[in-house]
Motif scaffolding. Sequence first.
Motif, PDB file in Angstrom:
ATOM      1  N   VAL B 359       0.846  -1.197   0.000  1.00 52.97           N
ATOM      2  CA  VAL B 359       0.000   0.000   0.000  1.00 52.97           C
ATOM      3  C   VAL B 359       0.887   1.254   0.000  1.00 52.97           C
ATOM      4  O   VAL B 359       0.628   2.222  -0.719  1.00 52.97           O
ATOM      5  CB  VAL B 359      -0.934  -0.001   1.235  1.00 52.97           C
ATOM      6  N   GLY B 360       1.946   1.204   0.808  1.00 57.33           N
ATOM      7  CA  GLY B 360       2.889   2.328   0.839  1.00 57.33           C
ATOM      8  C   GLY B 360       3.541   2.534  -0.520  1.00 57.33           C
ATOM      9  O   GLY B 360       3.705   3.664  -0.987  1.00 57.33           O
ATOM     10  N   HIS B 361       3.878   1.433  -1.173  1.00 56.61           N
ATOM     11  CA  HIS B 361       4.520   1.511  -2.486  1.00 56.61           C
ATOM     12  C   HIS B 361       3.577   2.151  -3.515  1.00 56.61           C
ATOM     13  O   HIS B 361       3.995   2.997  -4.317  1.00 56.61           O
ATOM     14  CB  HIS B 361       4.901   0.099  -2.927  1.00 56.61           C
ATOM     15  N   ALA B 362       2.305   1.766  -3.482  1.00 52.45           N
ATOM     16  CA  ALA B 362       1.329   2.328  -4.433  1.00 52.45           C
ATOM     17  C   ALA B 362       1.192   3.837  -4.231  1.00 52.45           C
ATOM     18  O   ALA B 362       1.173   4.611  -5.196  1.00 52.45           O
ATOM     19  CB  ALA B 362      -0.019   1.638  -4.256  1.00 52.45           C
ATOM     20  N   HIS B 363       1.124   4.267  -2.962  1.00 53.34           N
ATOM     21  CA  HIS B 363       1.011   5.711  -2.697  1.00 53.34           C
ATOM     22  C   HIS B 363       2.295   6.447  -3.073  1.00 53.34           C
ATOM     23  O   HIS B 363       2.254   7.592  -3.522  1.00 53.34           O
ATOM     24  CB  HIS B 363       0.666   5.947  -1.226  1.00 53.34           C
ATOM     25  N   TYR B 367       1.267   9.086  -5.746  1.00 59.05           N
ATOM     26  CA  TYR B 367       1.236  10.432  -5.147  1.00 59.05           C
ATOM     27  C   TYR B 367       2.607  11.117  -5.174  1.00 59.05           C
ATOM     28  O   TYR B 367       2.764  12.180  -5.787  1.00 59.05           O
ATOM     29  CB  TYR B 367       0.705  10.376  -3.707  1.00 59.05           C
ATOM     30  N   ALA B 368       3.608  10.487  -4.509  1.00 58.75           N
ATOM     31  CA  ALA B 368       4.905  11.176  -4.371  1.00 58.75           C
ATOM     32  C   ALA B 368       5.549  11.422  -5.733  1.00 58.75           C
ATOM     33  O   ALA B 368       6.266  12.400  -5.922  1.00 58.75           O
ATOM     34  CB  ALA B 368       5.846  10.360  -3.489  1.00 58.75           C
ATOM     35  N   PHE B 369       5.286  10.542  -6.687  1.00 53.79           N
ATOM     36  CA  PHE B 369       5.840  10.729  -8.034  1.00 53.79           C
ATOM     37  C   PHE B 369       4.831  11.443  -8.947  1.00 53.79           C
ATOM     38  O   PHE B 369       4.993  12.612  -9.293  1.00 53.79           O
ATOM     39  CB  PHE B 369       6.243   9.357  -8.603  1.00 53.79           C
ATOM     40  N   PHE B 370       3.756  10.760  -9.309  1.00 52.42           N
ATOM     41  CA  PHE B 370       2.848  11.293 -10.341  1.00 52.42           C
ATOM     42  C   PHE B 370       2.149  12.584  -9.898  1.00 52.42           C
ATOM     43  O   PHE B 370       2.210  13.616 -10.588  1.00 52.42           O
ATOM     44  CB  PHE B 370       1.805  10.228 -10.706  1.00 52.42           C
ATOM     45  N   THR B 371       1.496  12.529  -8.740  1.00 51.20           N
ATOM     46  CA  THR B 371       0.676  13.679  -8.338  1.00 51.20           C
ATOM     47  C   THR B 371       1.520  14.924  -8.095  1.00 51.20           C
ATOM     48  O   THR B 371       1.129  16.030  -8.476  1.00 51.20           O
ATOM     49  CB  THR B 371      -0.147  13.309  -7.091  1.00 51.20           C
ATOM     50  N   VAL B 398       2.678  26.089   1.946  1.00 53.42           N
ATOM     51  CA  VAL B 398       1.924  25.171   2.816  1.00 53.42           C
ATOM     52  C   VAL B 398       1.601  23.893   2.040  1.00 53.42           C
ATOM     53  O   VAL B 398       1.755  22.773   2.548  1.00 53.42           O
ATOM     54  CB  VAL B 398       0.618  25.837   3.316  1.00 53.42           C
ATOM     55  N   HIS B 399       1.171  24.070   0.796  1.00 52.39           N
ATOM     56  CA  HIS B 399       0.833  22.918  -0.045  1.00 52.39           C
ATOM     57  C   HIS B 399       2.044  21.995  -0.195  1.00 52.39           C
ATOM     58  O   HIS B 399       1.957  20.784   0.009  1.00 52.39           O
ATOM     59  CB  HIS B 399       0.346  23.420  -1.411  1.00 52.39           C
ATOM     60  N   TRP B 400       3.189  22.591  -0.545  1.00 54.00           N
ATOM     61  CA  TRP B 400       4.374  21.762  -0.803  1.00 54.00           C
ATOM     62  C   TRP B 400       4.828  21.032   0.460  1.00 54.00           C
ATOM     63  O   TRP B 400       5.082  19.833   0.437  1.00 54.00           O
ATOM     64  CB  TRP B 400       5.520  22.633  -1.340  1.00 54.00           C
ATOM     65  N   TRP B 401       4.913  21.766   1.558  1.00 52.20           N
ATOM     66  CA  TRP B 401       5.421  21.143   2.784  1.00 52.20           C
ATOM     67  C   TRP B 401       4.452  20.087   3.321  1.00 52.20           C
ATOM     68  O   TRP B 401       4.877  18.991   3.730  1.00 52.20           O
ATOM     69  CB  TRP B 401       5.683  22.212   3.868  1.00 52.20           C
ATOM     70  N   MET B 402       3.170  20.402   3.327  1.00 58.04           N
ATOM     71  CA  MET B 402       2.199  19.444   3.879  1.00 58.04           C
ATOM     72  C   MET B 402       2.076  18.205   2.978  1.00 58.04           C
ATOM     73  O   MET B 402       2.057  17.079   3.460  1.00 58.04           O
ATOM     74  CB  MET B 402       0.826  20.116   4.029  1.00 58.04           C
ATOM     75  N   ALA B 403       1.998  18.414   1.677  1.00 58.47           N
ATOM     76  CA  ALA B 403       1.874  17.276   0.759  1.00 58.47           C
ATOM     77  C   ALA B 403       3.165  16.461   0.752  1.00 58.47           C
ATOM     78  O   ALA B 403       3.139  15.224   0.832  1.00 58.47           O
ATOM     79  CB  ALA B 403       1.537  17.772  -0.648  1.00 58.47           C
ATOM     80  N   GLY B 406       3.849  14.982   4.250  1.00 58.13           N
ATOM     81  CA  GLY B 406       2.762  14.048   4.528  1.00 58.13           C
ATOM     82  C   GLY B 406       2.956  12.731   3.795  1.00 58.13           C
ATOM     83  O   GLY B 406       2.856  11.651   4.392  1.00 58.13           O
ATOM     84  N   ILE B 407       3.290  12.807   2.527  1.00 55.64           N
ATOM     85  CA  ILE B 407       3.420  11.554   1.761  1.00 55.64           C
ATOM     86  C   ILE B 407       4.681  10.801   2.190  1.00 55.64           C
ATOM     87  O   ILE B 407       4.690   9.564   2.215  1.00 55.64           O
ATOM     88  CB  ILE B 407       3.393  11.817   0.234  1.00 55.64           C
ATOM     89  N   LEU B 408       5.739  11.525   2.556  1.00 57.49           N
ATOM     90  CA  LEU B 408       6.938  10.815   3.019  1.00 57.49           C
ATOM     91  C   LEU B 408       6.645  10.085   4.325  1.00 57.49           C
ATOM     92  O   LEU B 408       7.053   8.933   4.522  1.00 57.49           O
ATOM     93  CB  LEU B 408       8.106  11.795   3.198  1.00 57.49           C
ATOM     94  N   LEU B 409       5.906  10.762   5.227  1.00 53.83           N
ATOM     95  CA  LEU B 409       5.528  10.102   6.486  1.00 53.83           C
ATOM     96  C   LEU B 409       4.684   8.854   6.199  1.00 53.83           C
ATOM     97  O   LEU B 409       4.889   7.794   6.793  1.00 53.83           O
ATOM     98  CB  LEU B 409       4.737  11.080   7.365  1.00 53.83           C
ATOM     99  N   MET B 410       3.751   8.986   5.246  1.00 55.52           N
ATOM    100  CA  MET B 410       2.885   7.844   4.926  1.00 55.52           C
ATOM    101  C   MET B 410       3.705   6.669   4.375  1.00 55.52           C
ATOM    102  O   MET B 410       3.526   5.519   4.795  1.00 55.52           O
ATOM    103  CB  MET B 410       1.827   8.249   3.901  1.00 55.52           C
TER     104      MET B 410
END
Lengths: 67, 497
Positions: B359-363, B367-371, B398-403, B406-410
Amino acid sequence: MDWGQYILIGFVFACLFFLGAALALHWAHRHGQLTNLEKGAQSIFDEDEPMGEITDAFPRKRRKKKN
Amino acid sequence: MSSNPSLLQSLSPTGDADISLKARLGEVDASMRKPAMLFLVSAVFWLLLGTVFALVAAIKATNPDFLGGTEWLTFGRVRSAHLNAMIFGWGNNVIFAVAPWIMGRLSRARIRHTSILLIAGIFWNIAVTVGIFGILRGDMIGVEWLEMPSYAAPLIIITYALVGVWVIIAFRWRQTDHVYVSQWYLLAAFFWLPWLYTVAQIMLIFEPATGVVQSLTNWWFAHNVLGLWLTPIALGVAYYLIPKVLGRPIHSYYLSVVGFWALALFYNWAGVHHLIGGPVPAWVISAGTVASVMMVIPVLVVGINHHLTVVGLHKEGWASPTIRFVMFGAINYTFVSLTGSLMALRHVNEVTHFTHFTVGHAHHGVYAFFTMIMFGAVYYMMPRLLLREWPNAFLIKVHWWMAGMGILLMVVALQVGGWIQGLQMNALNEDGTPVYSSFIQIVENTRPWLWLRSLSGLMILIGHLAFGVNVFWMIFSRRRAGEQTAPTLLSPTTEQA
């Protein structure tokens, strides 16, 4: 459907896929798309957005000329 | 040909491009304004809704009773609604905004007959709404990444065809000699998706295969939606935006072309690595594993190329919202792809399979790459479409830091927690009995990691809200007097100042 029919469908689509890729590669070769590649890298720049110009920054920050 | 070609002229397979139609970038931007804004606004709406679905599903993983009294909001439905809102709602809408725009710019061709694109945009969003409503209602199809009920499929197919044909028409009437590497990526993606979708629809929905063939087709399709649709689009966008923003050509154009053809050759085979350990012929798994490892070649090529293009311009890149997002995505492309190659190895897969690691790999990929790359594209495109600056730099940060955080934490939470979960599921005593005799005990052990996932989801939601506010603020704000209307440099340059 049995295995044979699935394999047939898959095979037909795979052939179309590879044929498409082969034709694209042939077209690229014939039209000189694979020669002088480094010049092609500059094709995205023009008089509106020239090479050496930074074209994005946070709002209300000034941009600089770069070489 | 006249300067306003008819629809039949545009669709004609014969005929020569008229040099008088060569468009300046500002004209291309103007031609794409209305359809791109329709797709973008829709994309932002689905992004926010999909994030709420994600957060609800994440909270349910630790608190199963949360909103558990409503059948429409059970975990299975909400989780699938999240996936489809993100892929079809956010992902495809933003692709339909960005891809024709970049294709038009690189082809120096105005996007023609945009009213058809507008109709396609309306139909597409009706289809996604119907599909997600169907999923929540309980009409979901039990096939990963094809969960939308079959009554939504015809609209999806028709709309996709309309958009795809328009990208190809933009390329067909290009006014440039050279086909830039981004055009290769975009064109290939718009040919690959219908191929994937058609085969999957035939073999999984209309004439469903059974048993092993069904699983093979499912994972071939699902993995290739990422690899042959989202990946080439995002790479095409990155190959356009990184050199464009920095004003410096890509470091090695030769390598970028090699990377494209390597992706075309190897990725198609990789999806079956999801079935390692299953009752699948061993040679199929081996072929998938080899192809997955071979993907290291295009991944390293792309990574080296992007890195060397940015070297020496890090300060300028950091000052650009576009480059911040795009480079974040590009760096994560390298990491997620190398992780994917490792996960395809049998011994690694024994641990990661059936765990949160996947699941982490899919996100990580979606997200971390495509989005993140698509966010960068939106930050570059919107000022050129609307001819006005982003209203608030703080919201972008705010967008850059939170996204980003956030995705790295996930990814870290799910992959560390998933790895531990996999080790515990495989752990054996000396006599061969399981160390963890109770499966629920292993599930309980994942709780702290799942809480971290919910926290990361909250951070991402904050980032998306900042993005959404900025987008709508920009749309409804007025352009200030004195701002340039050229396609670039809305604020004064140093020399002009």
